[in-house]
Enzyme design. Structure first.
Site, PDB file in Angstrom:
ATOM      1  N   HIS A  80      42.428  49.000  44.786  1.00 43.03           N
ATOM      2  CA  HIS A  80      43.410  48.371  45.699  1.00 43.03           C
ATOM      3  C   HIS A  80      43.443  46.930  45.182  1.00 43.03           C
ATOM      4  CE1 HIS A  80      45.590  47.991  49.565  1.00 43.03           C
ATOM      5  NE2 HIS A  80      44.939  46.734  49.668  1.00 43.03           N
ATOM      6  N   SER A 135      49.931  46.009  49.785  1.00 46.84           N
ATOM      7  CA  SER A 135      49.017  46.040  50.873  1.00 46.84           C
ATOM      8  C   SER A 135      49.695  45.574  52.121  1.00 46.84           C
ATOM      9  CB  SER A 135      47.742  45.463  50.698  1.00 46.84           C
ATOM     10  OG  SER A 135      46.814  45.815  51.495  1.00 46.84           O
ATOM     11  N   GLU A 165      42.086  53.789  46.259  1.00 48.00           N
ATOM     12  CA  GLU A 165      42.481  52.691  47.156  1.00 48.00           C
ATOM     13  C   GLU A 165      41.503  52.315  48.248  1.00 48.00           C
ATOM     14  OE1 GLU A 165      45.196  50.834  47.517  1.00 48.00           O
ATOM     15  OE2 GLU A 165      46.868  52.077  46.593  1.00 48.00           O
TER      16      GLU A 165
END
Length: 499
Positions: free
Chosen positions: A404, A189, A317
């Site tokens: 994610h 990330s 995601e």
């Protein structure tokens, strides 16, 4: 200097001797300073090498978090109640401090460029180190302290911190059993965004040999956009975004000001553009100095041709960020989202069966993470560098999907079967699968760190070979073909003010 409390392993670093402890078969050193506290005269400045010490320094506890929500100093100077100011620290896990030349893996945490800590138990390096590598994790400045665009301060201070930690690794890791010539940076990330920036930064050249950015965000700001955002945050405390005016304001006040602006960001979409629809007001700044250009352009021009790159994303995601999850959405709402994030891109043609809610999540996932990640692999290939691509499609529950952050939990081995069983929507076989999929991903990451080959074919824009992690991992062409085609002509680049 605190009193010595055990007879664990001692290592001499360039700044002094550190004392760690044995935890099972791994020597662990926590809270080693790599830079001086970034406060006082050093606040908002580039990191400065840590001062030396006499005697033996205990390295038994993680260093204090950098200022962020929940851990923000209440005064400029800090104090006993503020968990101290010596927050630019790192940690080392090594299976053999006496070994020569083990691969080194340096973890850069995520957190939207506004939070995160190396003390996160999900990023414990013991399992990776137990497989024969030296693992390093670090704290770096986040939020206003690390990423706000401030007049009189260098841009991207949080990434400059990371570069300083990597220089510490170059100078010291051999004493911990690591090979400074075989360093892999990996992060997820915002950590992946920082790695993408490091790949494009001339000052980071030579600090690492390989890189694994996981879920690369597509947001890199122009100085004008970053200045507008920082100006709004500073205005919340009655100041301008300059070192002169912010240096006397407590970190806690700036964290609160950031949170206020974060809540109001959608109101700024007409001027700040699509970044106002993201969950963070910060991103790396393409300032022309610290970061000369956005990573896609830099890599396509060959900036990282000597770096081995393993890059990928998860399938779902945006699921964790989707505030509209479970609500009925209209075509008009989706049209507005498409207008901001994907103007002129016909999602309905390529996803004819998708509901408005599914389209909403797809376009956010594509714009923010999936397509920037894919395009980074493409740029690396275009610049003459080696790239490998992956996608995580395995999940353990139907609410979050292949979400994610799930990939880094699997790589570190910190998602356990009991954690899976306890989830209210866990799939029946997921608890039995998690150990195997975790081992598979971790082995591939370790092989890449050791020799630059994770075990499948390199990415090529024609074949698009991709390692797809499911219960039975396969190698196949990139799975998200409709999205790839939708974005095939787009050029990810620096984001600017829209007016």
């Amino acid at each position: 200097m605190s009193a010595r409390v055990n007879t664990g392993p001692e290592i001499r670093t360039t700044a002094g001797i550190v004392l760690g402890r044995w935890e099972n078969a791994t020597a662990v050193f926590r809270g080693i300073p790599y830079a001086q506290p970034p406060f006082g005269a050093l606040r908002f400045m580039a990191p400065v090498r840590a001062q030396s010490w006499d005697g033996v320094r205990n390295a038994l506890e993680f260093g204090p978090p950098v200022p962020q929500a929940g851990f923000a100093m209440s005064s400029v100077a800090g104090g006993a109640g503020d968990r101290a100011t010596d927050c630019l620290t790192l940690n080392v896990w090594t299976p053999d401090p006496g070994a020569a030349g083990l691969p080194v893996m340096v973890w850069i945490h995520g957190g939207g460029y506004q939070e995160g800590s190396s003390a996160n138990p999900h990023a414990d390096g013991a399992t990776l180190a137990g497989s024969g590598v030296v693992v390093v994790s670090l704290n770096y400045r986040v939020g206003v302290e690390g990423f706000a665009h401030i007049v009189g301060a260098p841009a991207n201070r949080g990434i400059l911190d990371q570069a300083a930690a990597l220089r510490w690794v170059q100078d010291n890791i051999a004493a911990f059993g690591g090979d400074p010539g075989n360093v892999t940076v990996f992060g997820q990330s915002a950590g992946a965004g920082c790695i993408a920036a490091l790949l494009a930064m001339p000052t980071a050249a030579g600090l690492f040999r390989r890189a694994i950015p996981q879920s690369v965000p597509g947001t890199f700001f122009s100085p004008q956009l970053a200045a507008a955002i920082s100006g709004a945050i500073a205005a919340e405390v009655g100041a301008r975004a300059s070192v002169e005016e912010l240096a006397g304001i407590a970190p806690r006040a700036l964290v609160d000001a950031k949170d206020t602006v974060l809540e109001k960001m959608p109101e700024f979409v007409e001027t700040w553009g699509p970044m106002a629809l993201t969950p963070s007001p910060f991103s790396p700044v393409v300032d022309g100095d610290v970061l000369p250009e956005a990573p896609w352009q830099a890599l396509a021009a060959g900036a990282a041709r000597d770096i081995d790159l393993l890059v990928g994303h998860t399938r779902d995601e945006y699921r964790l960020f989707n505030t509209q999850l479970g609500t009925e959405m209209t075509d008009e709402q989706v049209d507005t989202t498409l207008e901001w994030l994907a103007p002129g891109r016909d999602y309905r043609t390529f996803y004819p069966e998708a509901t408005p809610a599914q389209l909403y999540e797809l376009v956010h996932a594509d714009w923010l993470f999936r397509m920037p990640t894919l395009h980074l692999a493409h740029a690396q290939h275009a610049g003459g560098g080696p790239a490998w691509l992956y996608e995580l499609c395995w999940s353990f529950n139907h609410e979050q999907g292949a979400s994610h952050s799930l990939d880094f939990l699997l790589v570190f081995g910190t998602l356990h079967p009991d954690d899976v069983r306890k989830h209210r929507s866990a799939y029946p076989d997921a608890a039995h699968q998690v150990t195997a999929i975790s081992h598979r991903m971790r082995t591939d990451w370790l092989n890449f760190a050791a020799n630059g080959n994770p075990g499948w074919s390199r990415y090529h824009p024609v074949t698009r070979s991709t390692r797809v992690y499911t219960a039975e991992p396969t190698t196949q062409p990139y799975p998200e073909e409709p999205s790839r085609r939708i974005w095939s002509t787009h050029q990810f680049d620096t984001l600017y003010l829209t007016r």
